[in-house]
Design an enzyme around this catalytic site. Structure first.
Site, PDB file in Angstrom:
ATOM      1  N   ASP A 191      18.068 -48.147  -0.143  1.00 51.96           N
ATOM      2  CA  ASP A 191      17.133 -47.094  -0.369  1.00 51.96           C
ATOM      3  C   ASP A 191      17.210 -46.204   0.462  1.00 51.96           C
ATOM      4  O   ASP A 191      17.292 -46.490   1.755  1.00 51.96           O
ATOM      5  CB  ASP A 191      15.626 -47.646  -0.503  1.00 51.96           C
ATOM      6  CG  ASP A 191      14.601 -46.852  -0.846  1.00 51.96           C
ATOM      7  OD1 ASP A 191      14.250 -46.487  -2.201  1.00 51.96           O
ATOM      8  OD2 ASP A 191      14.080 -45.947   0.079  1.00 51.96           O
ATOM      9  N   ASP A 236      16.559 -43.038  -5.982  1.00 52.39           N
ATOM     10  CA  ASP A 236      17.429 -42.989  -5.006  1.00 52.39           C
ATOM     11  C   ASP A 236      17.592 -44.508  -4.453  1.00 52.39           C
ATOM     12  O   ASP A 236      17.902 -44.673  -3.409  1.00 52.39           O
ATOM     13  CB  ASP A 236      16.911 -42.418  -3.852  1.00 52.39           C
ATOM     14  CG  ASP A 236      15.544 -42.829  -3.339  1.00 52.39           C
ATOM     15  OD1 ASP A 236      14.750 -43.551  -4.176  1.00 52.39           O
ATOM     16  OD2 ASP A 236      15.009 -42.669  -2.240  1.00 52.39           O
TER      17      ASP A 236
END
Length: 313
Positions: A191, A236
């Site tokens: 992440d 993301d």
């Protein structure tokens, strides 16, 4: 990105359609050996032959170094076939003649198979142990068959790809795990730290460019390893899957590399990544949902440890 053999094996009805392609080609040139191949970065794989009982020394699954195969001489850029009706004539170079003679090919026709984005997939080839004549009508029909096969490949290919980054998507990861969960492996759950600020300050168009750059770096990383693939899970969040269980020391080295790879940006972006690492052994009964949940738990620990870090589950 190159379509891997592992990816091809997931395609619906691939084997059946490949057989149909060869059957159609045999209707055009019934006395010749017809075969389909695919390319990796350095190798060519013989995917399917119209006839295994032949004096030509090719077999299904055969792997050839790309720089040692005649198919690599095909003009893919202009989508032009490569034709040698008699390899002994002056059009065929000495080294190429030796390559063909080693497998008892005396005449050859190679049709390029190219995806819509211009990437090479492989070839539809015709070979014979004697000199042959390939007429224009036959060549044109084979090119049409190759084009239709390319459309099928394109549809299947992008069913497993993230439309923005070109990495594999969640669907591919799920399909892979369904078929390979018993072989064991390792997941890195990534992440991006600070990505929300990129979108808030610079806008979503810039954010998309950053995601593409992240994907490019991850793809280069997995290409260099040959036992891994990268997935954009969404937003993301990314996954790197390693097909082989490695030592903890090796995994730490890989995690450190990924951290360094993704924390170097222009001063305008304050970006890094955090990684949760989880492994699953051979013959494991764990499902993907549980595995991702465990990886997310490890990721949370990496985030709370100060970000730009990795933690094992």
């Amino acid at each position: 990105m190159v379509i891997t053999l592992q990816e091809l094996q997931m395609y619906r009805n691939f084997d059946e359609l490949a057989s149909d392609v060869l059957d159609l080609a045999k209707e055009i040139l019934p006395d010749k050996l017809i075969y389909l191949t695919s390319f990796s970065d350095k190798q060519q794989i013989i995917l399917k032959l119209s006839n295994e009982d032949t004096s030509i020394l090719l077999t299904e699954g055969m792997v050839i170094n790309l720089n040692e195969t005649v198919c690599n001489r095909i003009d893919f850029k202009n989508k032009q076939p490569l034709i040698y009706e008699d390899i002994k004539n002056g059009a065929c170079s000495f080294d190429l003649r030796n390559i063909l003679e080693e497998v008892n090919i005396k005449s050859y026709l190679g049709i390029p198979i190219t995806l819509v984005n211009g990437e090479r997939f492989g070839t539809l080839c015709v070979a014979h142990h004697e000199e042959s004549h390939f007429d224009n009508k036959s060549i044109n029909l084979l090119q049409k068959i190759a084009k239709m096969f390319a459309y099928y490949l394109e549809l299947e290919h992008f069913a497993y790809k993230d439309s923005l980054t070109g990495l594999y998507n969640r669907h591919y990861l799920s399909k892979y795990f369904e078929e390979h969960s018993k072989t064991g492996g390792v997941l890195f759950f990534l992440d991006m730290d600070g990505f929300k600020e990129v979108n808030d300050i610079h806008g979503h168009d810039t954010g998309d460019l950053v995601l593409k750059e992240i994907a490019r770096r991850l793809q280069k990383f997995v290409n260099d390893l040959h036992d891994a693939f990268a997935v954009r899970l969404g937003g993301d969040e990314f996954i790197i899957h390693f097909a082989q269980l490695s030592t903890r020391e090796e995994l730490c080295e890989r995690a450190e590399y990924v951290l360094n790879c993704l924390n170097t940006w222009d001063n305008q972006y304050q970006l890094s990544t955090s990684i949760g690492i989880v492994s699953y052994p051979v013959d494991s009964n764990i499902n993907l949902k549980t595995l991702l949940k465990n990886a997310d738990t490890a990721l949370y620990c990496a985030k709370t440890a100060g970000k730009n870090a990795y933690k094992f589950y």
